[in-house]
Design a protein around this motif. Structure first.
Motif, short mmCIF file in Angstrom:
data_model
loop_
_atom_site.label_atom_id
_atom_site.label_comp_id
_atom_site.label_asym_id
_atom_site.label_seq_id
_atom_site.Cartn_x
_atom_site.Cartn_y
_atom_site.Cartn_z
N PHE A 1 1.23 -1.61 0.14
CA PHE A 1 0.10 -0.28 -0.12
C PHE A 1 0.89 1.37 0.16
CE2 PHE A 1 -2.14 3.36 2.79
CZ PHE A 1 -3.79 3.57 1.71
N ASP B 1 -5.11 -0.71 -7.98
CA ASP B 1 -5.96 0.27 -7.19
C ASP B 1 -6.10 1.86 -7.09
OD1 ASP B 1 -8.51 1.32 -6.52
OD2 ASP B 1 -8.91 -0.23 -5.21
N SER C 1 -5.43 -1.90 1.66
CA SER C 1 -5.54 -1.77 0.56
C SER C 1 -5.61 -0.35 0.38
CB SER C 1 -6.40 -2.49 -0.05
OG SER C 1 -7.92 -2.47 0.88
N SER D 1 -3.13 -4.01 -6.11
CA SER D 1 -3.59 -4.86 -6.95
C SER D 1 -3.63 -3.87 -8.04
CB SER D 1 -5.01 -5.00 -6.35
OG SER D 1 -5.44 -3.86 -5.97
N ASP E 1 -3.20 0.53 -3.97
CA ASP E 1 -1.89 -0.74 -3.81
C ASP E 1 -1.37 -1.49 -4.53
OD1 ASP E 1 -4.06 -2.30 -4.94
OD2 ASP E 1 -5.53 -1.49 -3.55
#
Length: 353
Positions: A112, A183, A148, A181, A179
Protein backbone atom coordinates in the motif's frame (compact mmCIF):
# COMPACT_ATOMS: atom_id res chain seq x y z
CA UNK A 1 -21.71 9.14 2.14
CA UNK A 2 -23.13 10.01 -1.26
CA UNK A 3 -22.01 10.19 -4.86
CA UNK A 4 -21.70 12.99 -7.33
CA UNK A 5 -20.93 13.13 -11.03
CA UNK A 6 -17.71 14.86 -12.05
CA UNK A 7 -16.85 15.09 -15.73
CA UNK A 8 -19.36 12.36 -16.49
CA UNK A 9 -18.08 9.91 -13.87
CA UNK A 10 -19.41 9.06 -10.44
CA UNK A 11 -17.16 9.96 -7.53
CA UNK A 12 -17.73 9.20 -3.89
CA UNK A 13 -18.43 12.09 -1.53
CA UNK A 14 -18.50 12.15 2.21
CA UNK A 15 -18.83 14.88 4.80
CA UNK A 16 -15.27 14.82 6.03
CA UNK A 17 -12.64 17.24 6.90
CA UNK A 18 -9.79 14.99 6.06
CA UNK A 19 -8.19 18.31 6.10
CA UNK A 20 -4.98 18.80 4.34
CA UNK A 21 -2.87 16.21 5.79
CA UNK A 22 0.43 17.58 6.57
CA UNK A 23 3.10 19.40 8.14
CA UNK A 24 5.52 21.31 6.20
CA UNK A 25 7.32 18.08 5.72
CA UNK A 26 4.76 16.44 3.64
CA UNK A 27 4.28 19.24 1.50
CA UNK A 28 5.68 20.72 -1.42
CA UNK A 29 4.23 23.88 0.03
CA UNK A 30 5.05 27.50 0.66
CA UNK A 31 4.41 30.19 3.20
CA UNK A 32 2.27 32.46 1.08
CA UNK A 33 -1.30 31.89 0.02
CA UNK A 34 -0.75 31.85 -3.71
CA UNK A 35 -1.03 28.65 -5.76
CA UNK A 36 2.07 26.51 -5.74
CA UNK A 37 3.79 24.64 -8.53
CA UNK A 38 4.96 21.60 -6.63
CA UNK A 39 5.25 17.81 -6.80
CA UNK A 40 3.94 15.14 -9.15
CA UNK A 41 2.69 11.56 -8.64
CA UNK A 42 2.28 8.90 -11.33
CA UNK A 43 0.91 5.36 -10.96
CA UNK A 44 2.40 3.08 -13.63
CA UNK A 45 -0.08 0.19 -13.99
CA UNK A 46 0.80 -2.49 -16.55
CA UNK A 47 -0.28 -6.07 -15.96
CA UNK A 48 1.41 -7.37 -12.81
CA UNK A 49 3.58 -4.26 -12.49
CA UNK A 50 2.35 -1.51 -10.16
CA UNK A 51 4.88 1.27 -9.55
CA UNK A 52 4.28 4.73 -8.09
CA UNK A 53 6.73 7.48 -9.09
CA UNK A 54 6.67 10.69 -7.08
CA UNK A 55 8.69 13.92 -7.14
CA UNK A 56 9.05 16.30 -4.19
CA UNK A 57 9.42 19.94 -5.23
CA UNK A 58 10.07 22.54 -2.53
CA UNK A 59 11.53 26.02 -2.27
CA UNK A 60 13.87 25.12 0.63
CA UNK A 61 15.87 21.97 1.49
CA UNK A 62 13.59 19.51 3.30
CA UNK A 63 16.39 17.35 4.77
CA UNK A 64 14.65 14.16 3.71
CA UNK A 65 15.17 11.07 5.82
CA UNK A 66 14.13 7.51 5.03
CA UNK A 67 12.46 6.07 8.14
CA UNK A 68 11.39 2.46 8.73
CA UNK A 69 8.59 1.84 11.23
CA UNK A 70 7.70 -1.62 12.65
CA UNK A 71 4.33 -3.11 13.52
CA UNK A 72 2.88 -2.60 16.98
CA UNK A 73 3.68 1.08 17.45
CA UNK A 74 1.22 2.99 19.62
CA UNK A 75 0.00 6.18 17.92
CA UNK A 76 -2.17 9.12 18.85
CA UNK A 77 -3.99 11.41 16.42
CA UNK A 78 -2.69 14.50 18.26
CA UNK A 79 -5.63 16.77 17.53
CA UNK A 80 -6.10 19.91 19.61
CA UNK A 81 -9.92 19.98 19.47
CA UNK A 82 -12.10 17.00 20.33
CA UNK A 83 -11.16 13.38 20.84
CA UNK A 84 -7.97 12.06 19.28
CA UNK A 85 -8.01 8.69 17.57
CA UNK A 86 -5.61 6.12 19.05
CA UNK A 87 -4.31 3.15 17.11
CA UNK A 88 -1.55 0.55 17.01
CA UNK A 89 0.28 0.07 13.74
CA UNK A 90 -0.80 -3.15 12.05
CA UNK A 91 1.76 -2.92 9.24
CA UNK A 92 5.37 -1.87 9.07
CA UNK A 93 6.33 0.81 6.55
CA UNK A 94 9.22 2.51 4.77
CA UNK A 95 8.67 6.26 4.54
CA UNK A 96 10.21 9.62 3.77
CA UNK A 97 10.20 12.22 6.53
CA UNK A 98 10.84 15.85 5.57
CA UNK A 99 11.89 18.84 7.68
CA UNK A 100 12.00 16.53 10.68
CA UNK A 101 8.24 16.82 11.02
CA UNK A 102 6.34 13.89 9.54
CA UNK A 103 5.66 11.43 6.74
CA UNK A 104 5.30 12.79 3.21
CA UNK A 105 5.55 9.56 1.21
CA UNK A 106 5.79 5.83 1.81
CA UNK A 107 4.94 2.19 1.24
CA UNK A 108 3.95 -0.46 3.77
CA UNK A 109 4.72 -4.17 3.87
CA UNK A 110 1.49 -5.00 2.01
CA UNK A 111 2.38 -2.80 -0.97
CA UNK A 112 0.00 0.00 0.00
CA UNK A 113 1.45 3.38 -1.07
CA UNK A 114 0.46 6.89 0.06
CA UNK A 115 1.59 10.36 -1.06
CA UNK A 116 0.77 13.96 -0.06
CA UNK A 117 0.75 16.88 -2.53
CA UNK A 118 -0.27 20.52 -2.36
CA UNK A 119 -3.72 21.66 -3.53
CA UNK A 120 -4.31 25.38 -3.02
CA UNK A 121 -8.09 25.19 -3.47
CA UNK A 122 -8.56 22.76 -0.60
CA UNK A 123 -11.37 23.66 1.80
CA UNK A 124 -12.05 21.51 4.86
CA UNK A 125 -15.07 20.95 7.09
CA UNK A 126 -15.42 22.17 10.65
CA UNK A 127 -14.50 19.77 13.43
CA UNK A 128 -17.22 17.24 14.25
CA UNK A 129 -17.57 14.50 16.89
CA UNK A 130 -15.58 11.77 15.16
CA UNK A 131 -12.24 10.66 16.65
CA UNK A 132 -9.62 12.86 15.00
CA UNK A 133 -6.24 12.40 13.37
CA UNK A 134 -4.19 15.53 12.83
CA UNK A 135 -3.09 16.54 9.35
CA UNK A 136 0.47 15.84 10.49
CA UNK A 137 -0.38 12.18 11.13
CA UNK A 138 -2.82 11.19 8.38
CA UNK A 139 -0.35 9.62 5.95
CA UNK A 140 1.29 7.50 8.63
CA UNK A 141 -2.16 6.54 9.91
CA UNK A 142 -3.08 5.15 6.50
CA UNK A 143 0.23 3.32 6.09
CA UNK A 144 -0.08 1.84 9.59
CA UNK A 145 -3.62 0.53 9.14
CA UNK A 146 -4.35 -0.11 5.45
CA UNK A 147 -3.47 -3.00 3.15
CA UNK A 148 -5.62 -1.72 0.30
CA UNK A 149 -7.25 1.38 -1.14
CA UNK A 150 -10.63 0.00 -0.07
CA UNK A 151 -9.50 -0.29 3.55
CA UNK A 152 -7.99 3.19 3.52
CA UNK A 153 -11.18 4.78 2.20
CA UNK A 154 -13.22 2.93 4.82
CA UNK A 155 -10.88 4.26 7.53
CA UNK A 156 -11.29 7.81 6.30
CA UNK A 157 -15.05 7.45 6.62
CA UNK A 158 -14.76 6.56 10.30
CA UNK A 159 -12.00 8.88 11.47
CA UNK A 160 -11.92 12.62 10.88
CA UNK A 161 -8.63 14.10 9.80
CA UNK A 162 -8.30 17.48 11.46
CA UNK A 163 -6.34 20.34 9.96
CA UNK A 164 -3.80 21.54 12.52
CA UNK A 165 -1.62 24.61 12.24
CA UNK A 166 2.01 24.43 11.18
CA UNK A 167 4.17 27.55 10.97
CA UNK A 168 1.19 29.68 11.92
CA UNK A 169 -1.29 28.40 9.30
CA UNK A 170 -3.07 25.32 8.00
CA UNK A 171 -1.91 23.64 4.82
CA UNK A 172 -4.10 22.62 1.86
CA UNK A 173 -3.28 19.19 0.43
CA UNK A 174 -4.67 16.26 -1.42
CA UNK A 175 -3.78 12.59 -0.99
CA UNK A 176 -3.06 9.79 -3.44
CA UNK A 177 -3.16 6.12 -2.47
CA UNK A 178 -2.64 2.84 -4.33
CA UNK A 179 -2.15 -0.83 -3.53
CA UNK A 180 -0.62 -4.09 -4.75
CA UNK A 181 -3.62 -4.84 -6.97
CA UNK A 182 -3.14 -1.59 -8.92
CA UNK A 183 -6.20 0.05 -7.35
CA UNK A 184 -5.82 3.80 -6.92
CA UNK A 185 -7.61 6.83 -5.49
CA UNK A 186 -7.09 10.55 -5.16
CA UNK A 187 -8.72 12.27 -2.19
CA UNK A 188 -9.41 16.01 -2.36
CA UNK A 189 -11.36 18.50 -0.26
CA UNK A 190 -13.38 20.82 -2.43
CA UNK A 191 -15.92 23.30 -0.99
CA UNK A 192 -15.88 21.52 2.35
CA UNK A 193 -16.57 18.05 0.95
CA UNK A 194 -14.25 15.11 0.48
CA UNK A 195 -14.20 14.07 -3.17
CA UNK A 196 -12.77 10.65 -4.02
CA UNK A 197 -11.62 9.89 -7.57
CA UNK A 198 -11.32 6.11 -7.54
CA UNK A 199 -9.89 4.08 -10.40
CA UNK A 200 -7.84 4.79 -13.53
CA UNK A 201 -8.72 8.51 -13.58
CA UNK A 202 -6.60 8.84 -10.43
CA UNK A 203 -3.35 7.49 -11.92
CA UNK A 204 -1.81 10.97 -12.19
CA UNK A 205 -1.86 13.79 -9.64
CA UNK A 206 -0.07 17.11 -9.63
CA UNK A 207 -1.43 20.25 -7.93
CA UNK A 208 -4.04 22.90 -8.55
CA UNK A 209 -6.58 23.08 -9.96
CA UNK A 210 -8.46 20.07 -8.52
CA UNK A 211 -8.42 16.78 -10.40
CA UNK A 212 -11.89 17.25 -11.94
CA UNK A 213 -10.60 20.39 -13.71
CA UNK A 214 -7.45 18.57 -14.84
CA UNK A 215 -9.45 15.70 -16.34
CA UNK A 216 -11.67 18.11 -18.26
CA UNK A 217 -8.76 20.26 -19.43
CA UNK A 218 -6.89 17.28 -20.90
CA UNK A 219 -9.63 16.83 -23.53
CA UNK A 220 -8.18 19.86 -25.37
CA UNK A 221 -4.97 17.99 -26.22
CA UNK A 222 -4.04 15.61 -29.05
CA UNK A 223 -3.37 12.60 -26.86
CA UNK A 224 -6.90 12.84 -25.47
CA UNK A 225 -9.05 13.74 -28.47
CA UNK A 226 -8.25 17.44 -28.77
CA UNK A 227 -6.08 19.44 -31.15
CA UNK A 228 -3.53 21.21 -28.94
CA UNK A 229 0.07 20.04 -28.51
CA UNK A 230 1.47 19.16 -25.10
CA UNK A 231 2.86 22.16 -23.17
CA UNK A 232 6.44 22.07 -21.98
CA UNK A 233 6.34 24.44 -18.99
CA UNK A 234 6.44 23.47 -15.34
CA UNK A 235 3.08 24.53 -13.95
CA UNK A 236 0.85 21.79 -12.46
CA UNK A 237 -1.61 21.56 -15.36
CA UNK A 238 1.21 21.12 -17.87
CA UNK A 239 2.96 18.49 -15.76
CA UNK A 240 -0.34 16.63 -15.39
CA UNK A 241 -0.80 16.56 -19.17
CA UNK A 242 2.73 15.34 -19.90
CA UNK A 243 2.59 12.60 -17.29
CA UNK A 244 -0.86 11.47 -18.48
CA UNK A 245 0.19 11.46 -22.14
CA UNK A 246 3.40 9.49 -21.61
CA UNK A 247 1.62 7.08 -19.27
CA UNK A 248 -0.98 6.52 -22.00
CA UNK A 249 1.59 5.78 -24.71
CA UNK A 250 4.21 3.78 -22.81
CA UNK A 251 4.44 0.17 -24.07
CA UNK A 252 3.96 -2.81 -21.79
CA UNK A 253 7.15 -3.52 -19.82
CA UNK A 254 9.07 -6.74 -20.36
CA UNK A 255 9.88 -7.22 -16.68
CA UNK A 256 10.16 -5.44 -13.33
CA UNK A 257 13.33 -3.60 -14.26
CA UNK A 258 11.65 -2.30 -17.40
CA UNK A 259 8.57 -1.18 -15.43
CA UNK A 260 10.68 0.72 -12.92
CA UNK A 261 12.70 2.37 -15.70
CA UNK A 262 9.54 3.47 -17.53
CA UNK A 263 7.96 4.93 -14.38
CA UNK A 264 11.21 6.74 -13.57
CA UNK A 265 11.42 8.09 -17.13
CA UNK A 266 7.94 9.61 -16.90
CA UNK A 267 8.80 11.15 -13.53
CA UNK A 268 11.83 12.83 -15.08
CA UNK A 269 9.60 14.54 -17.69
CA UNK A 270 7.78 16.37 -14.87
CA UNK A 271 10.78 17.08 -12.65
CA UNK A 272 11.80 20.71 -12.18
CA UNK A 273 15.53 21.53 -12.50
CA UNK A 274 17.05 24.20 -10.29
CA UNK A 275 16.69 27.66 -11.81
CA UNK A 276 13.64 26.79 -13.91
CA UNK A 277 11.06 29.51 -14.46
CA UNK A 278 7.37 29.06 -15.12
CA UNK A 279 6.72 30.45 -18.59
CA UNK A 280 3.03 29.55 -18.63
CA UNK A 281 0.15 31.96 -18.18
CA UNK A 282 -0.88 30.45 -14.87
CA UNK A 283 -1.13 33.67 -12.86
CA UNK A 284 0.25 33.53 -9.34
CA UNK A 285 1.88 30.15 -9.70
CA UNK A 286 5.11 29.70 -7.78
CA UNK A 287 7.86 29.09 -10.30
CA UNK A 288 11.08 28.54 -8.40
CA UNK A 289 10.48 25.27 -6.60
CA UNK A 290 12.96 22.67 -7.88
CA UNK A 291 12.58 18.94 -7.50
CA UNK A 292 14.46 17.83 -4.36
CA UNK A 293 14.00 14.10 -4.67
CA UNK A 294 12.19 11.32 -6.50
CA UNK A 295 10.81 8.04 -5.14
CA UNK A 296 9.66 4.83 -6.81
CA UNK A 297 7.40 2.53 -4.82
CA UNK A 298 7.12 -0.96 -6.31
CA UNK A 299 3.92 -2.43 -4.82
CA UNK A 300 4.36 -5.72 -6.68
CA UNK A 301 7.85 -6.63 -5.47
CA UNK A 302 8.00 -4.44 -2.34
CA UNK A 303 10.93 -2.18 -3.17
CA UNK A 304 11.18 1.50 -2.26
CA UNK A 305 13.63 3.65 -4.25
CA UNK A 306 14.97 7.11 -3.45
CA UNK A 307 17.10 9.52 -5.46
CA UNK A 308 18.12 13.00 -4.34
CA UNK A 309 18.16 15.51 -7.19
CA UNK A 310 21.72 16.53 -6.27
CA UNK A 311 23.03 12.96 -6.56
CA UNK A 312 23.40 10.66 -9.57
CA UNK A 313 23.03 7.68 -7.23
CA UNK A 314 19.76 5.89 -6.56
CA UNK A 315 19.36 3.68 -3.50
CA UNK A 316 16.54 1.47 -2.33
CA UNK A 317 15.15 -0.67 0.45
CA UNK A 318 14.09 -4.25 -0.22
CA UNK A 319 11.21 -4.62 2.25
CA UNK A 320 11.74 -8.40 2.42
CA UNK A 321 15.04 -7.69 4.23
CA UNK A 322 13.39 -5.62 6.97
CA UNK A 323 12.19 -7.06 10.28
CA UNK A 324 8.85 -5.33 10.79
CA UNK A 325 7.86 -7.42 13.85
CA UNK A 326 6.48 -5.66 16.92
CA UNK A 327 9.31 -4.49 19.15
CA UNK A 328 11.76 -4.02 16.29
CA UNK A 329 13.57 -0.67 16.33
CA UNK A 330 12.72 2.36 14.24
CA UNK A 331 15.46 2.63 11.60
CA UNK A 332 16.56 5.51 9.39
CA UNK A 333 19.12 6.89 6.98
CA UNK A 334 19.63 10.40 5.62
CA UNK A 335 18.40 11.10 2.12
CA UNK A 336 21.20 13.66 1.91
CA UNK A 337 23.92 11.01 2.14
CA UNK A 338 25.02 11.01 -1.49
CA UNK A 339 27.37 8.08 -0.98
CA UNK A 340 24.41 5.71 -0.70
CA UNK A 341 23.80 3.51 -3.70
CA UNK A 342 22.02 0.21 -4.35
CA UNK A 343 20.13 -1.75 -1.70
CA UNK A 344 20.77 -0.13 1.70
CA UNK A 345 18.76 -2.08 4.31
CA UNK A 346 22.02 -3.05 6.06
CA UNK A 347 22.96 0.63 6.37
CA UNK A 348 19.81 1.69 8.22
CA UNK A 349 20.61 2.89 11.73
CA UNK A 350 18.46 2.56 14.83
CA UNK A 351 16.86 5.83 15.87
CA UNK A 352 16.98 7.10 19.42
CA UNK A 353 13.40 7.35 20.67
Amino acid sequence: MCCKTINGEMVMLTNRALAAAVIASSLCLGLNATPASACSRILFNHGPHHVVARTMDLYIPDHAKIVVYPQGMERNGAVTVGQSHNWISKYGSVTVSSLGAGTSDGINEKGFVANLLYLHETKYEARDNRPGVSNAMVLQFLLDTSASVKEALESLNKTQVVSEQVAGRTWPLHISISDASGDSAVIEFVDGTMVVHHGSESNVMTNEPPLAWQLNNMKRYKYFGGSESLPGDIDPASRFLRASAFLKTTPAPKDTRDALAMAYGIAKTVSVPKGSENTSSMVGSEDTWPTLWTTLADSTNLYYFFQAAESPNMFWVDLSKINFAKGSPVLSVSGEDHSLNGEISAKLVQEKR
